[in-house]
Design a protein around this motif. Sequence first.
Motif, mmCIF file in Angstrom:
data_model
loop_
_atom_site.group_PDB
_atom_site.id
_atom_site.type_symbol
_atom_site.label_atom_id
_atom_site.label_comp_id
_atom_site.label_asym_id
_atom_site.label_seq_id
_atom_site.Cartn_x
_atom_site.Cartn_y
_atom_site.Cartn_z
ATOM 1 N N ASP A 227 0.862 -1.206 0.000
ATOM 2 C CA ASP A 227 0.000 0.000 0.000
ATOM 3 C C ASP A 227 0.888 1.242 0.000
ATOM 4 O O ASP A 227 0.680 2.178 0.770
ATOM 5 C CB ASP A 227 -0.905 -0.023 1.237
ATOM 6 N N HIS A 229 1.508 4.161 -1.166
ATOM 7 C CA HIS A 229 1.139 5.441 -1.778
ATOM 8 C C HIS A 229 1.849 6.565 -1.017
ATOM 9 O O HIS A 229 2.508 6.322 0.011
ATOM 10 C CB HIS A 229 -0.380 5.613 -1.778
ATOM 11 N N SER A 232 1.642 6.907 2.681
ATOM 12 C CA SER A 232 2.284 5.881 3.517
ATOM 13 C C SER A 232 3.766 6.177 3.703
ATOM 14 O O SER A 232 4.548 5.273 4.007
ATOM 15 C CB SER A 232 2.150 4.491 2.863
ATOM 16 N N ASP A 244 2.843 1.999 7.677
ATOM 17 C CA ASP A 244 1.547 1.362 7.362
ATOM 18 C C ASP A 244 1.706 0.132 6.482
ATOM 19 O O ASP A 244 1.140 0.052 5.379
ATOM 20 C CB ASP A 244 0.627 2.361 6.642
ATOM 21 N N GLU A 246 0.536 -2.847 6.847
ATOM 22 C CA GLU A 246 -0.421 -3.921 7.163
ATOM 23 C C GLU A 246 -0.954 -4.655 5.933
ATOM 24 O O GLU A 246 -1.483 -5.755 6.040
ATOM 25 C CB GLU A 246 -1.590 -3.351 7.953
HETATM 26 MG MG MG Z 1 -2.593 3.067 5.188
#
Ligand code: MG
Length: 391
Positions: A227, A229, A232, A244, A246
């Motif tokens: 993720d 982006h 993050s 982040d 996860e």
């Molecule tokens: Mg996130």
Amino acid sequence: MSAYELLTVDNVPGYLASRPALAAFANPVSVREIGDGNMNIVFAVEVEGGPGVVLKQSMPYVRVDPAWPITPDRNRIEAAVLAEHGRVAPGLVPALLDVDHDRHVVALEDLSDHRVWRGLLNEGVRTDGVAADLGRYVAKVAFGTSVFGLGNYRHKAALAAAVNPELCEITEDLVFTEPYIEHEHNKILPATKADVAAYVGDPDVRTAIGLAKLAFMTRAEALIHGDLHTGSVLVRPGSTRAFDVEFAFYGPVGFDLGALWGNYVLAAARGFVQGQEEHARWALGLAEETWAAFETEFRALWPERVDPRIYGDGVLEGYLATVRKDAAVFGAAKAARRIIGFARVSDIETLPEAQRAVAIRRSLRAARHLLTAEPGRDLFDRVGGYLQADS
Ligand code: MG
Ligand code: SR1
């Protein structure tokens, strides 16, 4: 799953005192709820005379939609991946200070002197070196957690340990499916209805997206961030941290590069419609900066591969070409989902509606190009053309 107590500003001091690894933070001068992501609650703890700590807790649902159940086990995955990424890419992810599997909390180093990169990009701030740091981060993870870095047995064990079906399903739905069907999550401006219809109805787009979804679901190359982006990434001059994690799982390396590329496209689209051409050009230039750093770092690591018997230099060239093509396709998918489907981004959403429509229209044309073109060295020149033209 047994019930567990959620953290609040009031109970955080008691929580800190109950955790041996966090006792030094048990008398905070302030506790603030700072989470603005879609998934979790986050607290920043400040203490007298030194760095504080950040607590991130997963609930058994999505923060922005409590009716949407999702495993809090994402917190365990985050802790394990932070440890692994910290091993292969030291200094490029936050340090992990504690993990509480009962209450689904991770404690992370205090990075309150950093800012979320997306906010800086939106403000037109130039942040030198971040794009290259992230290219190096992706390369270190791509090599260090792959067959090349781990060999056959360790790669398979790591892959099995990192299976993350619920979070992957969110990506499978939100990135690769929902924008391309009728779905209640989609939000389309009247002024861009025809543009979205042309994009999602294009047979070449649909085929490329379908193949990208298959690659995302089946190509277990490395323990990718999942993720990555610009929201993050935390930055301050001289320091870049990807956070982040996860959504991490064993997937295609081009997905992380594509996440960055797709978000650079949106940052540039914002800049162009606002008349900030220099910033927009710089933002789009980040794509090749990230790629160059990725490629240089991956090539530098290549001599250390575990099994050079059949993984020769031709494999290196072929693999890099595959990753670049993947990055283009995933970049398109990641840009398009942010302007059609759920979980929008401030780069576009904070624009006045008329500018937003123009930025969306141009970004969809750029996405189509990324999906269908050969990803040569002129790839982003052409993307830049689409981001500045209205037809
Ligand atoms: Mg996130
Ligand atoms: C339920 S919202 C999920 C999205 O937020 C995260 O930041 C990821 O991008 C995900 O797709």
